[in-house]
Design an enzyme around this catalytic site. Sequence first.
Site, short mmCIF file in Angstrom:
data_model
loop_
_atom_site.label_atom_id
_atom_site.label_comp_id
_atom_site.label_asym_id
_atom_site.label_seq_id
_atom_site.Cartn_x
_atom_site.Cartn_y
_atom_site.Cartn_z
N ASP A 99 2.47 -1.22 4.84
CA ASP A 99 2.22 0.13 5.74
C ASP A 99 0.55 0.37 5.32
OD1 ASP A 99 2.97 2.21 6.96
OD2 ASP A 99 3.21 3.36 5.21
N ALA A 121 1.02 -1.29 0.05
CA ALA A 121 0.14 -0.10 -0.03
C ALA A 121 0.94 0.98 0.03
CB ALA A 121 -0.85 -0.05 1.15
N CYS A 137 0.13 4.10 11.03
CA CYS A 137 0.23 5.48 11.90
C CYS A 137 -0.59 5.85 12.88
CB CYS A 137 0.51 6.79 11.02
SG CYS A 137 -0.75 6.92 9.78
N LYS A 142 8.29 5.32 1.79
CA LYS A 142 8.72 4.18 2.09
C LYS A 142 9.45 3.29 0.91
CE LYS A 142 6.04 4.00 6.40
NZ LYS A 142 5.25 5.18 5.74
N1 SAM Z 1 3.81 3.73 2.53
C1 SAM Z 1 3.20 5.08 2.10
C2 SAM Z 1 4.43 5.91 2.15
O1 SAM Z 1 5.39 5.92 3.16
O2 SAM Z 1 4.56 6.85 1.33
C3 SAM Z 1 2.02 5.49 2.79
C4 SAM Z 1 0.68 4.36 2.57
S1 SAM Z 1 -0.67 5.07 3.24
C5 SAM Z 1 -0.41 4.80 4.89
C6 SAM Z 1 -1.83 3.86 2.71
C7 SAM Z 1 -1.91 3.76 1.24
O3 SAM Z 1 -2.89 2.33 0.86
C8 SAM Z 1 -2.72 4.82 0.75
O4 SAM Z 1 -2.28 5.49 -0.36
C9 SAM Z 1 -4.10 4.15 0.07
O5 SAM Z 1 -4.67 4.72 -1.27
C10 SAM Z 1 -3.66 2.80 -0.09
N2 SAM Z 1 -4.45 1.72 -0.17
C11 SAM Z 1 -5.87 1.63 0.48
N3 SAM Z 1 -6.52 0.49 0.24
C12 SAM Z 1 -5.55 -0.16 -0.51
C13 SAM Z 1 -5.71 -1.60 -1.30
N4 SAM Z 1 -6.74 -2.20 -1.25
N5 SAM Z 1 -4.74 -1.85 -1.91
C14 SAM Z 1 -3.67 -1.00 -2.18
N6 SAM Z 1 -3.43 0.06 -1.64
C15 SAM Z 1 -4.47 0.51 -0.78
#
Ligand code: SAM
Length: 298
Positions: A181, A114, A235, A120
Amino acid sequence: MMEMDYLKESLLREYGGEAEEILAGLSCRRRTTLRVNTLKADRGRVEEELRAAGLSSSPVQGLADALVLPSGSESAVRKLGAYENGEIYLQSLSSMLPPLFLGAEAGEDVLDMAAAPGGKTSQLAQLTGGHAFITACEINHIRAERMKSNLKKLGCGRVNVIERDARKLDDFLRFDRILLDAPCSGSGTLDLTDEGSCKAFSEKLVHNSARLQKELIRKAVRLLKPGGTLLYSTCSLLREENAESAGEMKKLGLLPDPITLEGVEGLRLLDGGLPGSVTVCPNEFFEGFFMARYKKAP
Ligand code: SAM
């Protein structure tokens, strides 16, 4: 207001006497922090540019590529050549921890499940010298596009970006290491002095996030190679999204791989209710954060 009462009551129930310190940490002004992108620059060069722009910075013991600046320096940082050229990335100190503790090495297949906006993912590329085979999955189109642009700017050319619901990734894929994440309520990053920052938080979001987190974990376990490592992070500070969601890894037969976080300056840890996991208390330097690491039997 009701949602904030729910947050405060949950923190009090889960952390007892430490809830007050957590609430103070969610109400203080955090320092601006950045990661030096060693794929493009070294710390000395960046420090020189910061100095020339009148920005004081200090290193963080235990986080080799991190620099801490005064609060509110983001807009000044965005004007720097080093920012424009992708030599630095604005990133919270807490969010620099999961890539460090995933332990990915050159030559390995790594999934960032994600991944947008790619903070990251790019750090994983940096830590493996650009020599790991990284797949970065993201469900949201706009965020995936932003990640592609960030990765290009930061010189992480070999990352394979997949725009998809990670729960629907092909089951034949296999990875040595997976970073999940997870999407979460963001309870560890709220600024309780700013109504706008708390608007999206709700009890419903916590429950919905926890459901999605468990589904993502189930998928991650299927995609992990025997002997592989899965690092789960959020987070959030709430146990429903942390210890309870992470417990799914154990239920599915993974083995706990305890994280020891000694020697990181400014870090204050909490008891998150899951032995071997890490819960970071929010303060002037760190956002509230959670990590748990598990391994699949070889
Ligand atoms: N790891 C990222 C960083 O360090 O820049 C931050 C990730 S953020 C906490 C979570 C991300 O998961 C969001 O961009 C969201 O759109 C995505 N997300 C939510 N549901 C998801 C899914 N079912 N599959 C893939 N990504 C998903």
